[in-house]
Design a protein around this motif. Sequence first.
Motif, mmCIF file in Angstrom:
data_model
loop_
_atom_site.group_PDB
_atom_site.id
_atom_site.type_symbol
_atom_site.label_atom_id
_atom_site.label_comp_id
_atom_site.label_asym_id
_atom_site.label_seq_id
_atom_site.Cartn_x
_atom_site.Cartn_y
_atom_site.Cartn_z
ATOM 1 N N GLU A 1 0.831 -1.204 0.000
ATOM 2 C CA GLU A 1 0.000 0.000 0.000
ATOM 3 C C GLU A 1 0.872 1.263 0.000
ATOM 4 O O GLU A 1 0.655 2.192 -0.777
ATOM 5 C CB GLU A 1 -0.910 -0.010 1.230
ATOM 6 N N ILE A 2 1.872 1.281 0.874
ATOM 7 C CA ILE A 2 2.770 2.443 0.961
ATOM 8 C C ILE A 2 3.478 2.701 -0.373
ATOM 9 O O ILE A 2 3.636 3.844 -0.796
ATOM 10 C CB ILE A 2 3.835 2.213 2.071
ATOM 11 N N SER A 3 3.905 1.629 -1.021
ATOM 12 C CA SER A 3 4.744 1.769 -2.213
ATOM 13 C C SER A 3 3.936 1.818 -3.506
ATOM 14 O O SER A 3 4.508 2.042 -4.580
ATOM 15 C CB SER A 3 5.733 0.603 -2.291
ATOM 16 N N GLY A 4 2.626 1.600 -3.406
ATOM 17 C CA GLY A 4 1.799 1.620 -4.615
ATOM 18 C C GLY A 4 1.908 0.372 -5.469
ATOM 19 O O GLY A 4 1.497 0.366 -6.638
ATOM 20 N N ILE A 5 2.451 -0.703 -4.896
ATOM 21 C CA ILE A 5 2.550 -1.973 -5.619
ATOM 22 C C ILE A 5 1.290 -2.798 -5.330
ATOM 23 O O ILE A 5 0.925 -2.969 -4.164
ATOM 24 C CB ILE A 5 3.798 -2.770 -5.158
ATOM 25 N N PRO A 6 0.590 -3.300 -6.357
ATOM 26 C CA PRO A 6 -0.595 -4.128 -6.075
ATOM 27 C C PRO A 6 -0.222 -5.384 -5.275
ATOM 28 O O PRO A 6 0.729 -6.087 -5.627
ATOM 29 C CB PRO A 6 -1.107 -4.510 -7.475
ATOM 30 N N TYR A 7 -0.977 -5.629 -4.194
ATOM 31 C CA TYR A 7 -0.809 -6.891 -3.467
ATOM 32 C C TYR A 7 -1.822 -7.887 -4.025
ATOM 33 O O TYR A 7 -3.026 -7.635 -4.016
ATOM 34 C CB TYR A 7 -1.035 -6.701 -1.957
ATOM 35 N N LEU A 8 -1.345 -9.010 -4.498
ATOM 36 C CA LEU A 8 -2.186 -9.925 -5.284
ATOM 37 C C LEU A 8 -2.590 -11.185 -4.538
ATOM 38 O O LEU A 8 -3.195 -12.074 -5.123
ATOM 39 C CB LEU A 8 -1.442 -10.304 -6.575
ATOM 40 N N GLY A 9 -2.222 -11.309 -3.251
ATOM 41 C CA GLY A 9 -2.602 -12.515 -2.505
ATOM 42 C C GLY A 9 -1.418 -13.437 -2.278
ATOM 43 O O GLY A 9 -0.272 -13.025 -2.402
ATOM 44 N N ARG A 10 -1.718 -14.670 -1.919
ATOM 45 C CA ARG A 10 -0.653 -15.598 -1.539
ATOM 46 C C ARG A 10 -0.076 -16.331 -2.753
ATOM 47 O O ARG A 10 -0.710 -16.415 -3.814
ATOM 48 C CB ARG A 10 -1.189 -16.634 -0.533
ATOM 49 N N ALA A 11 1.137 -16.850 -2.578
ATOM 50 C CA ALA A 11 1.800 -17.676 -3.601
ATOM 51 C C ALA A 11 2.124 -19.030 -2.975
ATOM 52 O O ALA A 11 2.443 -19.107 -1.784
ATOM 53 C CB ALA A 11 3.080 -17.003 -4.087
#
Lengths: 278, 278
Positions: free
Chosen positions: A246-256
């Motif tokens: 969230e801070i860096s603007g990178i989408p978090y897509l869930g677990r791997a």
Amino acid sequence: MRIAIVAPGSRLDPAIADRTLKLALAFYPALELSFHPQCFRSSGHFAGTDEERKHCGWKPANDTAIDAVWFARGGYGAGRVALLALHRLNETAAKKTYLGYSDAGALLAGLYRCGFRDVAHGPMPADLNREGGEEAIKRSLAYLMSRDPATLEPTVSPETPTAAFNITILSHLIGTPFQPDLGGHILMLEEVSEYMYRIDRALLHITSNPLIRTVAGIRLGRCSAIPANAPDFGQTEEDIARHWCEISGIPYLGRADIGHDVANRIVPFGRFRPNTVA
Amino acid sequence: MRIAIVAPGSRLDPAIADRTLKLALAFYPALELSFHPQCFRSSGHFAGTDEERKHCGWKPANDTAIDAVWFARGGYGAGRVALLALHRLNETAAKKTYLGYSDAGALLAGLYRCGFRDVAHGPMPADLNREGGEEAIKRSLAYLMSRDPATLEPTVSPETPTAAFNITILSHLIGTPFQPDLGGHILMLEEVSEYMYRIDRALLHITSNPLIRTVAGIRLGRCSAIPANAPDFGQTEEDIARHWCEISGIPYLGRADIGHDVANRIVPFGRFRPNTVA
């Protein structure tokens, strides 16, 4: 199919090599699997001196008779070899497959940055030390032999480039000549045996890097064997990953579906190419 | 002289604050030393939430009545605050002195990169937890009050720019917007409680960075409380520092009188300027 096994980091127990050879023979009688003697050398922390690991480890890469290089185990040392040996690889080396994870990620990163296009995260012979480790080894062999799609991390596809790293290893590649350009890639990250505050610190580091911020998104693999934080960190590893995304603007897509365990799946660097070698 | 104390990382024990105040009063009756209440807050791993640390911690920096900001202790958290708070500092903040080390180095780095020119590595109130810690605190107070040259690391001079970092903290700043330009500086490095293989890995990381390679040289401080490596690493911390300096072409200049201990000396970032504030 001829696969050479080298140990860029820590020394491999010869008993693990024997078990790997027997397992491979049982499933793929025509496969030629060779452990380079360097795997069993010893020099302080490492499987031989830097010179031994550099020369012995990289002869197979430049050898036209070898189809794939499989890293024997993690530990620590691949980054030292990457610094010394990557510039010695030739066109033959660029055509073959490289497979490993954990500490070996420092070499996979360097190879991928050098333009090698058949580099993948996946189980290594030393995973036989884990209970049920045979499944992990069979998965890597099935990937090396036929690019079996069943071996892949479930979200891997031929359409989207991917890469996978141990969090601490990637943190130590940031800002070096071995940091690969992962623009547009889905970056999968896993960790083992690190305190929660160190996972947080390393993810802060990784996501603060401008080049990393060009990834298409981050997926979090398993973070296992986390020692107790004092005081309690108050956040799970997924809370931490979401926070820094969230801070860096990178989408978090869930677990791997990756981690330091026997369920660890294959993640090709770049786009998955079915049956490249088989 | 008014010094504000803030805790960007872990929480400070109030008993340490009391002891610091008594010690300061005994030597400098006119000194106004104030511990911000945020120092004693608690949120999981940290001395308050990021928001509390960001707002409370940085009001003193922008306050015209405060002459210096002294970091209370290390732990972990300064890097998180740096990311959130550095852009809120104003011209007033740029004129004062900042002192600390260890985890606080993540903030000192960011401040120095932002052009703040009165930033220094040195003992913090939490050093009172060490046996003989009073000497360390008196050293920092003497630096803050009068820039006493006797407090300085012995090789510090007004002629050559210097900087000092904990190895692990600097490793986590490489390739981020908080990595300062240390071109021409003598870089002093120290470590505590890290395995030898991690010291090696972090120095490989640091010395692989192109910007770090512009330093005038590296001096190695003390590396203390190193856990036993299995197998034995086979090299001392100075062997390791010499090795990476040789590989990277950075001059190795010998030892520095800094470390996580009561003998830890002051290292100004940039050139030492006598009597700047006194």
